[in-house]
Structures are given as C-alpha cells and as structure tokens.
Design an enzyme around this catalytic site. Structure first.
Site, PDB file in Angstrom:
ATOM      1  N   HIS A 133      51.463  33.111 -30.748  1.00  0.00           N
ATOM      2  CA  HIS A 133      50.497  34.170 -31.102  1.00  0.00           C
ATOM      3  C   HIS A 133      49.354  34.276 -30.081  1.00  0.00           C
ATOM      4  CE1 HIS A 133      47.402  31.290 -32.328  1.00  0.00           C
ATOM      5  NE2 HIS A 133      48.436  30.533 -32.640  1.00  0.00           N
ATOM      6  N   HIS A 142      57.062  35.602 -14.678  1.00  0.00           N
ATOM      7  CA  HIS A 142      58.409  35.193 -15.126  1.00  0.00           C
ATOM      8  C   HIS A 142      58.247  33.916 -15.942  1.00  0.00           C
ATOM      9  CE1 HIS A 142      62.802  34.017 -13.765  1.00  0.00           C
ATOM     10  NE2 HIS A 142      62.611  33.875 -15.063  1.00  0.00           N
TER      11      HIS A 142
HETATM   12  C1  LIG Z   1      58.068  23.268  -8.860  1.00  0.00           C
HETATM   13  C2  LIG Z   1      59.129  23.616  -7.865  1.00  0.00           C
HETATM   14  C3  LIG Z   1      59.055  25.115  -7.528  1.00  0.00           C
HETATM   15  C4  LIG Z   1      58.843  22.802  -6.630  1.00  0.00           C
HETATM   16  O1  LIG Z   1      59.732  23.121  -5.623  1.00  0.00           O
HETATM   17  P1  LIG Z   1      59.325  22.761  -4.098  1.00  0.00           P
HETATM   18  O2  LIG Z   1      58.062  23.496  -3.758  1.00  0.00           O
HETATM   19  O3  LIG Z   1      60.533  23.030  -3.281  1.00  0.00           O
HETATM   20  O4  LIG Z   1      58.938  21.226  -4.152  1.00  0.00           O
HETATM   21  P2  LIG Z   1      59.826  19.938  -3.800  1.00  0.00           P
HETATM   22  O5  LIG Z   1      61.196  20.046  -4.383  1.00  0.00           O
HETATM   23  O6  LIG Z   1      59.691  19.712  -2.332  1.00  0.00           O
HETATM   24  O7  LIG Z   1      59.073  18.790  -4.598  1.00  0.00           O
HETATM   25  C5  LIG Z   1      57.785  18.356  -4.222  1.00  0.00           C
HETATM   26  C6  LIG Z   1      57.428  17.147  -5.088  1.00  0.00           C
HETATM   27  O8  LIG Z   1      57.256  17.589  -6.444  1.00  0.00           O
HETATM   28  C7  LIG Z   1      58.181  16.899  -7.314  1.00  0.00           C
HETATM   29  N1  LIG Z   1      58.676  17.889  -8.272  1.00  0.00           N
HETATM   30  C8  LIG Z   1      59.258  19.090  -7.983  1.00  0.00           C
HETATM   31  N2  LIG Z   1      59.536  19.756  -9.100  1.00  0.00           N
HETATM   32  C9  LIG Z   1      59.148  18.980 -10.125  1.00  0.00           C
HETATM   33  C10 LIG Z   1      59.182  19.146 -11.522  1.00  0.00           C
HETATM   34  N3  LIG Z   1      59.665  20.247 -12.074  1.00  0.00           N
HETATM   35  N4  LIG Z   1      58.675  18.149 -12.297  1.00  0.00           N
HETATM   36  C11 LIG Z   1      58.170  17.034 -11.730  1.00  0.00           C
HETATM   37  N5  LIG Z   1      58.108  16.829 -10.392  1.00  0.00           N
HETATM   38  C12 LIG Z   1      58.593  17.792  -9.605  1.00  0.00           C
HETATM   39  C13 LIG Z   1      59.289  16.382  -6.393  1.00  0.00           C
HETATM   40  O9  LIG Z   1      59.904  15.257  -6.945  1.00  0.00           O
HETATM   41  C14 LIG Z   1      58.505  16.082  -5.139  1.00  0.00           C
HETATM   42  O10 LIG Z   1      57.832  14.853  -5.319  1.00  0.00           O
HETATM   43  P3  LIG Z   1      57.642  13.790  -4.093  1.00  0.00           P
HETATM   44  O11 LIG Z   1      56.843  14.527  -3.063  1.00  0.00           O
HETATM   45  O12 LIG Z   1      56.919  12.657  -4.747  1.00  0.00           O
HETATM   46  O13 LIG Z   1      59.021  13.491  -3.637  1.00  0.00           O
HETATM   47  C15 LIG Z   1      60.585  23.350  -8.401  1.00  0.00           C
HETATM   48  O14 LIG Z   1      60.909  21.968  -8.355  1.00  0.00           O
HETATM   49  C16 LIG Z   1      60.767  23.805  -9.843  1.00  0.00           C
HETATM   50  O15 LIG Z   1      60.534  23.067 -10.816  1.00  0.00           O
HETATM   51  N6  LIG Z   1      61.192  25.072  -9.997  1.00  0.00           N
HETATM   52  C17 LIG Z   1      61.416  25.703 -11.280  1.00  0.00           C
HETATM   53  C18 LIG Z   1      62.864  26.110 -11.391  1.00  0.00           C
HETATM   54  C19 LIG Z   1      63.102  26.915 -12.632  1.00  0.00           C
HETATM   55  O16 LIG Z   1      62.693  26.583 -13.719  1.00  0.00           O
HETATM   56  N7  LIG Z   1      63.783  28.024 -12.435  1.00  0.00           N
HETATM   57  C20 LIG Z   1      64.113  28.907 -13.505  1.00  0.00           C
HETATM   58  C21 LIG Z   1      65.066  29.951 -13.001  1.00  0.00           C
HETATM   59  S1  LIG Z   1      65.545  31.075 -14.241  1.00  0.00           S
END
Ligand SMILES: CC(C)(COP(=O)(O)OP(=O)(O)OC[C@H]1O[C@@H](n2cnc3c(N)ncnc32)[C@H](O)[C@@H]1OP(=O)(O)O)[C@@H](O)C(=O)NCCC(=O)NCCS
Length: 211
Positions: A133, A142
């Site tokens: 709510h 998104h």
């Molecule tokens: C947050 C996100 C965008 C980061 O991606 P990125 O910028 O490429 O970052 P990286 O993969 O290089 O990760 C960087 C650090 O964050 C950490 N990390 C990344 N995503 C994380 C998450 N969701 N939860 C916890 N830690 C996360 C990694 O382990 C890494 O840690 P380190 O530096 O200690 O090794 C991605 O991991 C994510 O969660 N995307 C969402 C995907 C999603 O839900 N999509 C829906 C599609 S419909």
C-alpha cells in the site's frame, strides 16, 4: 486491440503472453536489428522508425525492452502521444481499485499492487513482485520478479530493483540506481548507485544511466 511491440526479444515474448491472456494480439514487432519492413508468420517486423506508418486508432504501443534507460531513450525518440501507449495487466495480477497505473506500463502474472499505490509510466512490474500500500513506482522503473516493496516505499525514476529484493517500509530508493538480486534495503538508497547485500551496501556509483 492490436499491439505493436518495440523490441523483439525475450522480454517481448513475456509481454506478448500477457497481451494474449487478455484476448488481444501483437501484430507488429519492431527492432533496429531489422532494416526494412517484412512479414514473418503473423507479424509485421521492421525498424523502430516504422512505428509511425503502422499506428492507427485500434493499435497501442508497448516498449518491450527491459533496460530502463533504453526504454526512456526510445520514448524520447518516438515522440508519439501518451494515449498511443497501452497498459498491459496480466489477468492473474491483483490490483487495488484505489491504485493508479500509468501508460506504457506492463504488469506480469501474479503481481500484487495494493491500496493507494501509484505506478507511473513505462514501468515493468515483473512476475510475482509485490507493491504494498501507498507506494510510488516512478517512470521507467523495473521491479524484478519476486521483489517486495513494503508499505509507503518510493522507487524513483529509472531504478531497477533486483529479483527477490525487499525494501523496508517508507524508504526511498533514488533515481537510476540498481538494487541487487536478493538484497534487503533497510536505509534510503541515493540516486545513481548500485547497492547489494543483506543489508545493502553501496558498491559503486553509476556514472551513466545505462551502466
Ligand atoms: C547488482 C548487480 C547489478 C551487480 O552487477 P555488477 O555491477 O556486474 O557487479 P559484480 O557482479 O561485479 O559484483 C560486484 C560485487 O558485488 C557482489 N554482488 C553482486 N550482486 C550481488 C547481490 N545481488 N547480492 C550480494 N552481493 C552481490 C559480488 O559478489 C561482488 O563482490 P566482490 O567485489 O566482493 O567480489 C547484479 O549482481 C544483480 O544482482 N543484478 C540483478 C539481476 C536481476 O535481478 N535481474 C532481473 C531480470 S528480470
């Protein structure tokens, strides 16, 4: 109603299912990977610029691109009237009668939008997410599958909330930020950052909105 999808990709396939579940159909799929208009199966396909040729009173547009900044750029480029964008809500979604839903917005299966929430324009509420709510979900946001906005949360323009993330009550998530999948947001998140973890920590600035 006939729909023109802008963006011929996987996200578009999910949107097409939602459109068909309402008894409507997609007649055209436009994407700049195509150079000219052609017919394939039941669809007209072609470049995005062809939209102006295909629009008529019985046709609505949905921009079926999951990337928030690209969705915004295409809206700016098309310059079509607001009323030419459709709003697609899968019949399994539960939308409070007091909620406000904008144009160009797509609400996927099993989403819940509860009382007095506002979901603005060109938003994606992806499969099974919950908007409790009194929330505000701004333009080009998104909310990914299974994410939960608890009561009174605001998510500002262009931000993505990752799959199964949760946001505690009344918090604000700034513009063009990214909250990682599975994260727990317990404090406000500023504009243009990536925040991840339980509880979230900011791991980077997003220099440009399409990082
Ligand atoms: C947050 C996100 C965008 C980061 O991606 P990125 O910028 O490429 O970052 P990286 O993969 O290089 O990760 C960087 C650090 O964050 C950490 N990390 C990344 N995503 C994380 C998450 N969701 N939860 C916890 N830690 C996360 C990694 O382990 C890494 O840690 P380190 O530096 O200690 O090794 C991605 O991991 C994510 O969660 N995307 C969402 C995907 C999603 O839900 N999509 C829906 C599609 S419909």
């Amino acid at each position: 109603m006939n729909y023109i999808l802008i963006g011929d990709s996987g996200h578009g396939k999910v949107i097409e299912d939602c459109i068909m579940a309402n008894g409507h159909q997609v007649t055209a799929k436009l994407d700049d990977k195509y150079e000219e208009l052609f017919k394939e199966d039941a669809y007209i396909k072609g470049p995005i610029s062809a939209v102006h040729k295909l629009l008529n009173k019985e046709t609505k547009i949905i921009i079926s691109i999951g990337h928030n900044a690209i969705r915004q750029k295409i809206v700016e480029r098309l310059q079509v009237e607001e009323k030419q964008y459709g709003t697609v809500i899968h019949p399994s979604a539960i939308i409070s009668p007091s909620a406000i839903i904008g144009y160009g917005t797509v609400i996927m299966p099993n989403v819940v939008v509860n009382a007095y929430s506002t979901v603005e324009n060109h938003v994606i509420l992806n499969t099974g997410c919950i908007v409790e709510h009194d929330c505000l979900v701004s333009n080009f946001v998104h909310i990914s599958p299974g994410a939960v906005l608890t009561g009174g949360v605001s998510v500002w323009e262009g931000t993505q909330i990752g799959a199964r993330a949760s946001i505690n009550p009344t918090l604000q998530v700034g513009k063009w930020s990214m909250v990682g999948a599975g994260s727990a947001v317990i404090r406000n998140i500023p504009d243009s950052v990536t925040a991840v973890g339980v509880p979230t920590k900011i791991i980077k600035e997003r220099r440009i909105v399409n990082d």
